[in-house]
Motif scaffolding. Structure first.
Motif, mmCIF file in Angstrom:
data_model
loop_
_atom_site.group_PDB
_atom_site.id
_atom_site.type_symbol
_atom_site.label_atom_id
_atom_site.label_comp_id
_atom_site.label_asym_id
_atom_site.label_seq_id
_atom_site.Cartn_x
_atom_site.Cartn_y
_atom_site.Cartn_z
ATOM 1 N N GLY A 69 -5.325 -3.792 7.476
ATOM 2 C CA GLY A 69 -6.630 -3.649 8.094
ATOM 3 C C GLY A 69 -6.657 -2.572 9.156
ATOM 4 N N ASN A 70 -5.547 -1.881 9.336
ATOM 5 C CA ASN A 70 -5.468 -0.830 10.349
ATOM 6 C C ASN A 70 -4.827 0.419 9.766
ATOM 7 O OD1 ASN A 70 -6.526 -2.144 12.693
ATOM 8 N ND2 ASN A 70 -4.648 -3.327 12.817
ATOM 9 N N ASN A 71 -5.013 1.494 10.472
ATOM 10 C CA ASN A 71 -4.406 2.757 10.105
ATOM 11 C C ASN A 71 -2.886 2.667 10.198
ATOM 12 O OD1 ASN A 71 -3.390 5.597 10.789
ATOM 13 N ND2 ASN A 71 -5.485 5.967 10.119
ATOM 14 N N PRO A 72 -2.146 3.315 9.294
ATOM 15 C CA PRO A 72 -0.685 3.230 9.337
ATOM 16 C C PRO A 72 -0.054 3.859 10.573
ATOM 17 C CG PRO A 72 -1.396 4.780 7.651
ATOM 18 C CD PRO A 72 -2.626 4.099 8.167
ATOM 19 N N ILE A 90 5.016 5.900 3.315
ATOM 20 C CA ILE A 90 3.920 5.142 2.722
ATOM 21 C C ILE A 90 3.394 5.843 1.471
ATOM 22 C CG2 ILE A 90 1.553 4.336 3.100
ATOM 23 C CD1 ILE A 90 2.451 3.724 6.005
ATOM 24 N N ARG A 91 3.288 7.170 1.525
ATOM 25 C CA ARG A 91 2.881 7.923 0.325
ATOM 26 C C ARG A 91 3.848 7.648 -0.822
ATOM 27 N NH1 ARG A 91 2.515 12.508 3.798
ATOM 28 N NH2 ARG A 91 0.377 12.671 4.521
ATOM 29 N N HIS A 92 5.123 7.720 -0.527
ATOM 30 C CA HIS A 92 6.149 7.495 -1.559
ATOM 31 C C HIS A 92 6.078 6.078 -2.102
ATOM 32 C CE1 HIS A 92 10.273 6.251 -2.783
ATOM 33 N NE2 HIS A 92 10.153 7.353 -3.496
ATOM 34 N N MET A 93 6.001 5.092 -1.214
ATOM 35 C CA MET A 93 5.977 3.692 -1.646
ATOM 36 C C MET A 93 4.815 3.391 -2.576
ATOM 37 S SD MET A 93 6.904 1.565 1.799
ATOM 38 C CE MET A 93 6.604 -0.010 1.013
ATOM 39 N N PHE A 94 3.621 3.837 -2.201
ATOM 40 C CA PHE A 94 2.440 3.432 -2.942
ATOM 41 C C PHE A 94 2.075 4.404 -4.059
ATOM 42 C CE2 PHE A 94 2.431 1.004 0.948
ATOM 43 C CZ PHE A 94 2.501 -0.256 0.375
ATOM 44 N N LEU A 130 -1.344 -1.389 -2.704
ATOM 45 C CA LEU A 130 -1.934 -1.258 -1.375
ATOM 46 C C LEU A 130 -3.331 -1.844 -1.427
ATOM 47 C CD1 LEU A 130 -1.928 -0.154 1.512
ATOM 48 C CD2 LEU A 130 -2.534 2.085 0.572
ATOM 49 N N LEU A 131 -3.560 -2.859 -0.620
ATOM 50 C CA LEU A 131 -4.823 -3.584 -0.594
ATOM 51 C C LEU A 131 -5.377 -3.529 0.822
ATOM 52 C CD1 LEU A 131 -6.738 -5.551 -2.174
ATOM 53 C CD2 LEU A 131 -5.252 -7.396 -1.396
ATOM 54 N N CYS A 132 -6.636 -3.143 0.957
ATOM 55 C CA CYS A 132 -7.266 -2.998 2.270
ATOM 56 C C CYS A 132 -8.359 -4.044 2.475
ATOM 57 C CB CYS A 132 -7.899 -1.616 2.404
ATOM 58 S SG CYS A 132 -6.709 -0.281 2.362
ATOM 59 N N ILE A 133 -8.645 -4.309 3.747
ATOM 60 C CA ILE A 133 -9.677 -5.302 4.064
ATOM 61 C C ILE A 133 -11.084 -4.727 4.020
ATOM 62 C CG2 ILE A 133 -8.086 -6.650 5.490
ATOM 63 C CD1 ILE A 133 -9.713 -5.618 7.944
ATOM 64 N N SER A 134 -11.215 -3.392 3.903
ATOM 65 C CA SER A 134 -12.557 -2.818 3.870
ATOM 66 C C SER A 134 -12.576 -1.529 3.057
ATOM 67 C CB SER A 134 -13.062 -2.522 5.287
ATOM 68 O OG SER A 134 -12.434 -1.362 5.790
ATOM 69 N N PRO A 135 -13.718 -1.230 2.441
ATOM 70 C CA PRO A 135 -13.841 0.032 1.723
ATOM 71 C C PRO A 135 -13.670 1.247 2.636
ATOM 72 C CG PRO A 135 -15.607 -1.459 1.080
ATOM 73 C CD PRO A 135 -14.893 -2.096 2.242
ATOM 74 N N VAL A 136 -14.126 1.136 3.869
ATOM 75 C CA VAL A 136 -13.993 2.254 4.815
ATOM 76 C C VAL A 136 -12.523 2.593 5.028
ATOM 77 C CG1 VAL A 136 -14.375 2.977 7.213
ATOM 78 C CG2 VAL A 136 -16.168 1.758 5.966
ATOM 79 N N LEU A 137 -11.693 1.575 5.236
ATOM 80 C CA LEU A 137 -10.256 1.814 5.418
ATOM 81 C C LEU A 137 -9.638 2.370 4.143
ATOM 82 C CD1 LEU A 137 -7.721 1.655 7.173
ATOM 83 C CD2 LEU A 137 -7.440 -0.697 6.368
ATOM 84 N N ALA A 138 -10.032 1.866 2.995
ATOM 85 C CA ALA A 138 -9.473 2.349 1.735
ATOM 86 C C ALA A 138 -9.751 3.838 1.538
ATOM 87 C CB ALA A 138 -10.026 1.541 0.563
ATOM 88 N N VAL A 139 -10.973 4.266 1.834
ATOM 89 C CA VAL A 139 -11.333 5.683 1.700
ATOM 90 C C VAL A 139 -10.549 6.521 2.710
ATOM 91 C CG1 VAL A 139 -13.216 7.356 1.970
ATOM 92 C CG2 VAL A 139 -13.584 5.232 0.693
ATOM 93 N N MET A 140 -10.450 6.039 3.939
ATOM 94 C CA MET A 140 -9.705 6.757 4.964
ATOM 95 C C MET A 140 -8.238 6.916 4.556
ATOM 96 S SD MET A 140 -9.083 5.792 8.967
ATOM 97 C CE MET A 140 -8.061 4.403 8.522
ATOM 98 N N GLU A 147 -6.972 6.776 1.506
ATOM 99 C CA GLU A 147 -6.872 7.668 0.354
ATOM 100 C C GLU A 147 -6.813 9.119 0.817
ATOM 101 O OE1 GLU A 147 -9.444 9.063 -3.507
ATOM 102 O OE2 GLU A 147 -9.560 6.961 -2.903
ATOM 103 N N HIS A 148 -7.665 9.465 1.776
ATOM 104 C CA HIS A 148 -7.661 10.827 2.315
ATOM 105 C C HIS A 148 -6.364 11.105 3.087
ATOM 106 C CE1 HIS A 148 -9.116 14.519 4.097
ATOM 107 N NE2 HIS A 148 -8.754 14.046 5.270
ATOM 108 N N GLN A 149 -5.978 10.184 3.942
ATOM 109 C CA GLN A 149 -4.810 10.374 4.804
ATOM 110 C C GLN A 149 -3.508 10.408 4.006
ATOM 111 O OE1 GLN A 149 -4.446 7.311 7.779
ATOM 112 N NE2 GLN A 149 -3.575 8.743 9.239
ATOM 113 N N LEU A 150 -3.453 9.676 2.904
ATOM 114 C CA LEU A 150 -2.221 9.585 2.118
ATOM 115 C C LEU A 150 -2.223 10.519 0.915
ATOM 116 C CD1 LEU A 150 -1.717 5.713 2.240
ATOM 117 C CD2 LEU A 150 -0.630 7.465 3.681
#
Length: 122
Positions: free
Chosen positions: A51-54, A70-74, A81-91, A93-96
């Motif tokens: 639910g938070n940024n890595p 984290i990039r390598h693992m996932f 990788l499962l997120c609590i919100s779509p906003v975090l998932a999009v963030m 995806e961009h960050q990783l």
């Protein structure tokens, strides 16, 4: 307070629990997400529910290492990788760099609504 050294914590976790972690059927991690990197390349599949940024709680000197881990693992098909919100998932995806995260809201169970199978690119 920042984590003093992610490398030292990782080495300490692997010394103390490495055999048990390698023997597990599955490894689960959550917060802080940087701790999920302790499971990298141990063998069992990893599911992270975050639910938070890595980068939360990290010193700047550890950020690149954690993001690379984290990039390598996932990028591995047996990890999720499962997120609590779509906003975090999009963030994330961009960050990783394109790593996709599924979304399931924590309140879904209580209110009878869920976003199972949601992907930011669909």
């Amino acid at each position: 307070e920042a984590i003093n050294s992610i490398k030292e914590m990782d080495a300490s976790m692997r010394r103390a629990f490495g055999a048990a972690m390698r023997a597990a059927d599955i490894l689960l991690c959550s917060e802080p997400m940087a701790f999920c990197t302790f499971f990298e390349d141990l063998g069992p599949p990893v599911i992270a529910y975050v639910g938070n940024n890595p980068l939360f709680y990290l010193l700047p000197s550890d950020r690149d290492q954690v993001l690379a881990s984290i990039r390598h693992m996932f990028a591995q098909p047996h990890n999720s990788l499962l997120c609590i919100s779509p906003v975090l998932a999009v963030m994330l995806e961009h960050q990783l760099g394109g790593t996709q995260a599924a979304v399931d809201t924590p309140l879904g169970l209580h209110v009878g609504a869920s976003l199972h199978g949601y992907r930011p690119d669909k």
